[in-house]
Scaffold this motif. Structure first.
Motif, PDB file in Angstrom:
ATOM      1  N   ASP A 192      38.047  12.687  56.905  1.00 34.97           N
ATOM      2  CA  ASP A 192      38.147  11.362  56.293  1.00 34.97           C
ATOM      3  C   ASP A 192      38.699  11.495  54.874  1.00 34.97           C
ATOM      4  OD1 ASP A 192      36.089  12.342  54.716  1.00 34.97           O
ATOM      5  OD2 ASP A 192      34.523  11.252  55.808  1.00 34.97           O
ATOM      6  N   VAL A 193      38.708  10.389  54.131  1.00 38.71           N
ATOM      7  CA  VAL A 193      39.285  10.396  52.776  1.00 38.71           C
ATOM      8  C   VAL A 193      38.532  11.321  51.834  1.00 38.71           C
ATOM      9  CG1 VAL A 193      40.291   8.098  52.985  1.00 38.71           C
ATOM     10  CG2 VAL A 193      37.908   8.347  52.221  1.00 38.71           C
ATOM     11  N   ASN A 194      37.293  11.648  52.189  1.00 36.95           N
ATOM     12  CA  ASN A 194      36.492  12.533  51.344  1.00 36.95           C
ATOM     13  C   ASN A 194      36.585  13.993  51.782  1.00 36.95           C
ATOM     14  OD1 ASN A 194      35.441  10.369  49.756  1.00 36.95           O
ATOM     15  ND2 ASN A 194      34.031   9.870  51.443  1.00 36.95           N
ATOM     16  N   GLY A 195      37.374  14.257  52.818  1.00 36.76           N
ATOM     17  CA  GLY A 195      37.529  15.632  53.275  1.00 36.76           C
ATOM     18  C   GLY A 195      36.473  16.083  54.257  1.00 36.76           C
ATOM     19  N   ASN A 196      35.623  15.160  54.707  1.00 34.54           N
ATOM     20  CA  ASN A 196      34.587  15.520  55.669  1.00 34.54           C
ATOM     21  C   ASN A 196      35.141  15.456  57.094  1.00 34.54           C
ATOM     22  OD1 ASN A 196      32.523  15.689  53.631  1.00 34.54           O
ATOM     23  ND2 ASN A 196      32.501  13.443  53.598  1.00 34.54           N
ATOM     24  N   PRO A 197      34.790  16.435  57.954  1.00 30.30           N
ATOM     25  CA  PRO A 197      35.300  16.436  59.333  1.00 30.30           C
ATOM     26  C   PRO A 197      34.866  15.189  60.096  1.00 30.30           C
ATOM     27  CG  PRO A 197      34.280  18.543  58.781  1.00 30.30           C
ATOM     28  CD  PRO A 197      33.937  17.591  57.667  1.00 30.30           C
ATOM     29  N   VAL A 198      35.807  14.588  60.828  1.00 27.47           N
ATOM     30  CA  VAL A 198      35.509  13.443  61.677  1.00 27.47           C
ATOM     31  C   VAL A 198      35.503  13.956  63.110  1.00 27.47           C
ATOM     32  CG1 VAL A 198      36.264  11.176  62.477  1.00 27.47           C
ATOM     33  CG2 VAL A 198      36.606  11.853  60.088  1.00 27.47           C
ATOM     34  N   ARG A 199      34.374  13.960  63.734  1.00 26.23           N
ATOM     35  CA  ARG A 199      34.240  14.529  65.068  1.00 26.23           C
ATOM     36  C   ARG A 199      33.120  13.815  65.828  1.00 26.23           C
ATOM     37  NH1 ARG A 199      31.764  17.819  61.379  1.00 26.23           N
ATOM     38  NH2 ARG A 199      29.626  18.454  61.820  1.00 26.23           N
ATOM     39  N   PRO A 200      33.110  13.944  67.148  1.00 22.16           N
ATOM     40  CA  PRO A 200      31.999  13.368  67.919  1.00 22.16           C
ATOM     41  C   PRO A 200      30.682  14.043  67.551  1.00 22.16           C
ATOM     42  CG  PRO A 200      33.853  13.946  69.333  1.00 22.16           C
ATOM     43  CD  PRO A 200      34.126  14.546  67.987  1.00 22.16           C
ATOM     44  N   ALA A 201      29.584  13.386  67.932  1.00 17.61           N
ATOM     45  CA  ALA A 201      28.277  13.961  67.618  1.00 17.61           C
ATOM     46  C   ALA A 201      28.155  15.373  68.179  1.00 17.61           C
ATOM     47  CB  ALA A 201      27.171  13.072  68.162  1.00 17.61           C
ATOM     48  N   LEU A 202      28.715  15.597  69.374  1.00 19.57           N
ATOM     49  CA  LEU A 202      28.688  16.921  69.980  1.00 19.57           C
ATOM     50  C   LEU A 202      30.068  17.194  70.594  1.00 19.57           C
ATOM     51  CD1 LEU A 202      26.831  19.342  70.471  1.00 19.57           C
ATOM     52  CD2 LEU A 202      26.247  18.353  72.688  1.00 19.57           C
ATOM     53  N   PRO A 203      30.953  17.875  69.885  1.00 19.15           N
ATOM     54  CA  PRO A 203      32.321  18.086  70.385  1.00 19.15           C
ATOM     55  C   PRO A 203      32.348  18.976  71.620  1.00 19.15           C
ATOM     56  CG  PRO A 203      31.918  19.405  68.425  1.00 19.15           C
ATOM     57  CD  PRO A 203      30.731  18.502  68.578  1.00 19.15           C
ATOM     58  N   ASN A 204      33.392  18.832  72.410  1.00 22.64           N
ATOM     59  CA  ASN A 204      33.602  19.652  73.600  1.00 22.64           C
ATOM     60  C   ASN A 204      34.127  21.011  73.159  1.00 22.64           C
ATOM     61  OD1 ASN A 204      34.640  20.903  75.948  1.00 22.64           O
ATOM     62  ND2 ASN A 204      34.907  18.912  76.927  1.00 22.64           N
ATOM     63  N   LEU A 205      33.269  22.015  73.177  1.00 26.96           N
ATOM     64  CA  LEU A 205      33.660  23.342  72.702  1.00 26.96           C
ATOM     65  C   LEU A 205      34.700  23.993  73.613  1.00 26.96           C
ATOM     66  CD1 LEU A 205      30.203  24.811  71.606  1.00 26.96           C
ATOM     67  CD2 LEU A 205      31.998  23.876  70.147  1.00 26.96           C
ATOM     68  N   ASN A 206      34.743  23.569  74.862  1.00 29.35           N
ATOM     69  CA  ASN A 206      35.669  24.184  75.804  1.00 29.35           C
ATOM     70  C   ASN A 206      37.107  23.748  75.550  1.00 29.35           C
ATOM     71  OD1 ASN A 206      36.411  25.736  78.098  1.00 29.35           O
ATOM     72  ND2 ASN A 206      36.509  23.880  79.309  1.00 29.35           N
ATOM     73  N   THR A 207      37.308  22.430  75.359  1.00 33.24           N
ATOM     74  CA  THR A 207      38.665  21.917  75.186  1.00 33.24           C
ATOM     75  C   THR A 207      39.090  21.846  73.729  1.00 33.24           C
ATOM     76  OG1 THR A 207      37.832  19.631  75.175  1.00 33.24           O
ATOM     77  CG2 THR A 207      38.504  20.563  77.289  1.00 33.24           C
ATOM     78  N   ALA A 208      38.146  21.606  72.825  1.00 38.04           N
ATOM     79  CA  ALA A 208      38.499  21.433  71.421  1.00 38.04           C
ATOM     80  C   ALA A 208      39.040  22.715  70.794  1.00 38.04           C
ATOM     81  CB  ALA A 208      37.286  20.940  70.625  1.00 38.04           C
ATOM     82  N   ALA A 209      38.645  23.859  71.342  1.00 38.25           N
ATOM     83  CA  ALA A 209      39.097  25.128  70.774  1.00 38.25           C
ATOM     84  C   ALA A 209      40.020  25.888  71.721  1.00 38.25           C
ATOM     85  CB  ALA A 209      37.893  26.007  70.429  1.00 38.25           C
ATOM     86  N   ALA A 210      40.539  25.172  72.749  1.00 38.86           N
ATOM     87  CA  ALA A 210      41.429  25.827  73.703  1.00 38.86           C
ATOM     88  C   ALA A 210      42.839  25.998  73.154  1.00 38.86           C
ATOM     89  CB  ALA A 210      41.489  25.031  75.007  1.00 38.86           C
ATOM     90  N   ASN A 211      43.142  25.234  72.113  1.00 39.22           N
ATOM     91  CA  ASN A 211      44.452  25.312  71.485  1.00 39.22           C
ATOM     92  C   ASN A 211      44.251  25.323  69.970  1.00 39.22           C
ATOM     93  OD1 ASN A 211      47.029  24.081  70.257  1.00 39.22           O
ATOM     94  ND2 ASN A 211      47.659  24.447  72.366  1.00 39.22           N
ATOM     95  N   VAL A 212      44.733  26.355  69.316  1.00 38.54           N
ATOM     96  CA  VAL A 212      44.547  26.505  67.872  1.00 38.54           C
ATOM     97  C   VAL A 212      45.906  26.634  67.198  1.00 38.54           C
ATOM     98  CG1 VAL A 212      43.569  27.923  66.025  1.00 38.54           C
ATOM     99  CG2 VAL A 212      42.282  27.566  68.133  1.00 38.54           C
ATOM    100  N   ALA A 213      46.215  25.701  66.311  1.00 37.86           N
ATOM    101  CA  ALA A 213      47.488  25.716  65.589  1.00 37.86           C
ATOM    102  C   ALA A 213      48.680  25.733  66.548  1.00 37.86           C
ATOM    103  CB  ALA A 213      47.559  26.902  64.631  1.00 37.86           C
ATOM    104  N   GLY A 214      48.537  25.046  67.685  1.00 36.45           N
ATOM    105  CA  GLY A 214      49.630  24.940  68.633  1.00 36.45           C
ATOM    106  C   GLY A 214      49.765  26.087  69.599  1.00 36.45           C
ATOM    107  N   LEU A 215      48.906  27.106  69.492  1.00 33.96           N
ATOM    108  CA  LEU A 215      48.968  28.262  70.375  1.00 33.96           C
ATOM    109  C   LEU A 215      47.705  28.313  71.236  1.00 33.96           C
ATOM    110  CD1 LEU A 215      50.273  31.035  67.946  1.00 33.96           C
ATOM    111  CD2 LEU A 215      51.594  29.665  69.547  1.00 33.96           C
ATOM    112  N   PRO A 216      47.809  28.750  72.493  1.00 30.00           N
ATOM    113  CA  PRO A 216      46.612  28.870  73.340  1.00 30.00           C
ATOM    114  C   PRO A 216      45.633  29.878  72.763  1.00 30.00           C
ATOM    115  CG  PRO A 216      48.495  29.931  74.379  1.00 30.00           C
ATOM    116  CD  PRO A 216      49.027  29.184  73.209  1.00 30.00           C
ATOM    117  N   ALA A 217      44.353  29.577  72.897  1.00 33.57           N
ATOM    118  CA  ALA A 217      43.299  30.467  72.389  1.00 33.57           C
ATOM    119  C   ALA A 217      42.445  30.961  73.536  1.00 33.57           C
ATOM    120  CB  ALA A 217      42.443  29.727  71.352  1.00 33.57           C
ATOM    121  N   LEU A 218      42.209  32.263  73.593  1.00 32.35           N
ATOM    122  CA  LEU A 218      41.356  32.880  74.601  1.00 32.35           C
ATOM    123  C   LEU A 218      40.164  33.523  73.918  1.00 32.35           C
ATOM    124  CD1 LEU A 218      44.143  34.592  76.730  1.00 32.35           C
ATOM    125  CD2 LEU A 218      43.060  32.384  77.150  1.00 32.35           C
ATOM    126  N   TYR A 219      39.027  33.554  74.637  1.00 35.03           N
ATOM    127  CA  TYR A 219      37.793  34.057  74.036  1.00 35.03           C
ATOM    128  C   TYR A 219      37.166  35.119  74.907  1.00 35.03           C
ATOM    129  CZ  TYR A 219      38.323  29.853  71.233  1.00 35.03           C
ATOM    130  OH  TYR A 219      38.810  28.885  70.404  1.00 35.03           O
TER     131      TYR A 219
END
Length: 219
Positions: A192-219
């Protein structure tokens, strides 16, 4: 071919070992981002194509530009990993077919972990360092090393990418420790305008981190 579980023989298919090893490599993180090349029996020398072909502007009825491609050879040395799986006679007699399925799955997972550990960290999953002729990526001296800063995840990622690209490579994917997944989700969130992350109460860890900076991410 048969496997003997405490004197109890269980027949398996002839291609059992080849299939298991192939699946284990493809399941590993390394196997998901780099191709594999089958070797002939006893083969230790492989060709490596270095490229060099470039096209250029030309015109009809004029001499066309030429290109020379280059290649080199690399000599491989083998590394042996092994384990002995102990299964009780009672377990084998109770349901040997299912037992083999469970053992096979766990063995495949252990081989996948060994591939990733040897290539990415230069040691086996038990912590024994690899000291063979062809030392894996980490020990080869050509791996970019960047210190992780959890207070500046974006800066760390860009620095790591730049370091890898500076070695002449073209990074196409990220390989992350699963423990960084939450940090990456927060770094990928809008603010937001104050620099605080805007996200759902509980983000989807599977899909939200599947792509990082435009590149696929594997764990």
């Amino acid at each position: 071919m048969a496997v003997t579980l405490d004197t109890f023989p269980v027949d398996i298919q002839p291609e059992y070992t080849r299939t298991l090893l192939t699946n284990a490599f493809e399941q590993s993180l390394v196997g998901q981002v780099v191709p594999s090349q089958p070797l002939t029996l006893g083969g230790q020398v492989i060709p490596i194509y270095d490229g060099g072909i470039e096209v250029g502007l030309t015109a009809e009825a004029t001499e066309k530009p030429t290109s020379d491609f280059t290649w080199r050879s690399a000599t491989l040395s083998t590394a042996i990993v092994a384990t002995i799986v102990v299964v009780s006679r009672e377990a084998a007699l109770a349901n040997p077919a299912n037992m083999l399925d469970i053992v096979e799955q766990d063995l495949r997972n252990s081989i996948s972990r060994a591939v990733d550990s040897l290539v990415l960290h230069g040691r086996d999953p038990r912590g024994t360092d690899y000291t063979g002729t062809n030392v894996p990526v980490v020990g080869a001296g050509n791996a970019a090393t960047v210190s992780y800063d959890d207070a500046d995840v974006v800066g760390t990622l860009l620095e790591a990418y730049q370091a890898a690209a500076g070695e002449g490579s073209d990074p196409s994917a990220w390989l992350f420790d699963p423990r960084l997944r939450a940090d990456l989700v927060l770094a990928n969130a809008t603010t937001d305008v104050n620099g605080n992350p805007v996200r759902p109460a509980l983000p989807n860890l599977n899909t939200a981190a599947a792509n990082v900076a435009g590149l696929p991410a594997l764990y």
